[in-house]
Each structure stands twice: as C-alpha cells, then as structure tokens.
Design an enzyme around this catalytic site. Structure first.
Site, short mmCIF file in Angstrom:
data_model
loop_
_atom_site.label_atom_id
_atom_site.label_comp_id
_atom_site.label_asym_id
_atom_site.label_seq_id
_atom_site.Cartn_x
_atom_site.Cartn_y
_atom_site.Cartn_z
N HIS A 249 -2.51 1.10 23.25
CA HIS A 249 -1.79 0.27 23.79
C HIS A 249 -1.32 -1.04 23.25
O HIS A 249 -0.49 -1.74 23.13
CB HIS A 249 -2.37 0.24 25.37
CG HIS A 249 -1.61 -0.84 26.36
ND1 HIS A 249 -0.99 -0.21 27.28
CD2 HIS A 249 -1.36 -2.02 26.30
CE1 HIS A 249 -0.62 -1.32 27.91
NE2 HIS A 249 -0.81 -2.44 27.31
N GLU A 250 -2.43 -1.75 22.77
CA GLU A 250 -2.46 -2.95 21.99
C GLU A 250 -2.02 -3.13 20.59
O GLU A 250 -1.02 -4.09 20.54
CB GLU A 250 -4.03 -3.54 21.92
CG GLU A 250 -4.80 -3.74 23.15
CD GLU A 250 -4.17 -4.34 24.37
OE1 GLU A 250 -3.33 -5.25 24.11
OE2 GLU A 250 -4.28 -4.05 25.55
N CYS B 63 -0.26 -3.01 32.56
CA CYS B 63 -0.10 -4.19 31.37
C CYS B 63 -0.05 -5.54 32.09
O CYS B 63 0.79 -5.68 32.92
CB CYS B 63 1.34 -3.69 30.51
SG CYS B 63 1.45 -4.83 29.23
N HIS C 73 1.61 -3.06 21.11
CA HIS C 73 2.26 -4.74 21.50
C HIS C 73 2.47 -5.28 20.29
O HIS C 73 3.50 -6.09 19.95
CB HIS C 73 1.21 -5.15 22.19
CG HIS C 73 1.23 -5.40 23.66
ND1 HIS C 73 2.34 -5.59 24.60
CD2 HIS C 73 0.20 -5.18 24.48
CE1 HIS C 73 1.94 -5.51 25.75
NE2 HIS C 73 0.82 -4.95 25.75
ZN LIG Z 1 -0.18 -4.51 27.60
#
Ligand SMILES: [Zn+2]
Length: 180
Positions: free
Chosen positions: A145-146, A101, A149
C-alpha cells in the site's frame, strides 16, 4: 514530536511518482522519517508515506501501535522507517484484505483489496544500511500500500468491486481493520 498534516485525495501530489533520496541522508531527510512516525501515530494509522505529508520522496514508515498489537501476532516487527524501498519478490498466492488510507476520507473509508500475500522488501535505513526482509500478511499488505503511494497509486485503484467500499460507521464486523 512533529505531526504534519496528511493531504487528501484530490491533491495532485498523491498522483505523482516520488523520487529516491540520496545517501548520506540530509538532516531534513532523517527528520522526515521521524515526522512520518509521529504523524502516523497521532492519526492512529499503521503506515504513512512521505507524499502523504506533501514530500515527494521515496520514504515510508510502517508499524503497529504497541497497544494495538495482538499477543498472538507472530511478527516481531514493530516499527520500520524505509528509505528507497522496492519490492523484490511477490508471492503467487494472493488474498483479499480490508484497507483504509489516511489520505482518503481521513482513514474513514475502507475497501477490499486483493494483493500478493507475501513479499520481499528491500530498503535502506537512515544510516544507509541496506535491509532485505520478507513480510507476510498484514505487513506485506502495508508495504505494498505504501509503495503504491510512492508511485501515485491509491488503494481505490486496486479495487475490482466498488460495492466492497464501506464507511467506518457501516463496516461489516471483521477483526483486521487497519488504516494506512
Ligand atoms: Zn494510504
């Protein structure tokens, strides 16, 4: 080209939930998408969420740099700027994959994370048109993953086994190294 600073773990913004954008997009929100692409490319990442440049909106980009793209890659997909994304389906099948990341040690720390292997992603483009696409493997992982976030979640939170965390200089050899 506007490359923005990528904020790092410990910054409280990375733990907050981002808000939807409204359509039609403002000039600022359209520019945000382009800034994310520039920032992602300059850092050599394959994904970047708005919160990583300090903007608390539900926007992320993902894509592979062309020179990194493998000829055998079956994904036609190259770059996607996603506004108000949601995952509408997760596969039952899960798999482990290595993630890094840009907001954790500037992308130099990698860990094994188990996630659903494929997903269906719903998002809007900058014109306000809705898209629904299925992704499998790498892009399914990047999108998850995004979107994490956007909800204040980092890949470290998804790791069951902290012994499977590696600095970039200590990585066991493996082919699918990507940083989001
Ligand atoms: Zn990330």
């Amino acid at each position: 080209m506007t490359v923005q600073k990528t904020i790092q773990i410990g910054n409280p913004k990375l733990r907050q939930v981002c808000e939807d954008v409204s359509f039609p997009l403002s000039e600022q929100d359209i520019q945000l998408g382009y800034d994310l692409v520039d920032t992602m490319d300059s850092a050599g990442l394959v994904g970047e969420a708005a919160v990583q440049i300090g903007v608390m909106k539900r926007v992320f980009v993902m894509g592979l740099e062309k020179e990194k793209k493998d000829e055998s890659d079956e994904n036609e997909f190259e770059l996607c700027i996603c506004y108000n994304p949601t995952i509408t389906q997760f596969s039952d099948k899960k798999e482990f994959g290595r993630e890094g990341c840009g907001s954790i040690a500037y992308g130099k720390l990698f860990g094994q994370v188990e996630r659903p292997k494929s997903i269906e992603l719903e998002y809007y483009d900058r014109t306000g048109q809705k898209h629904v696409k299925k992704f499998d493997g790498l892009f399914a992982r990047i999108a998850q993953h995004e979107i994490d976030h956007l909800d204040g979640i980092l890949f470290l939170d998804r790791m069951d086994d902290p012994t499977q965390l590696y600095d970039i200089d200590e990585l066991p050899r493996k082919t699918d190294d990507h940083t989001e």
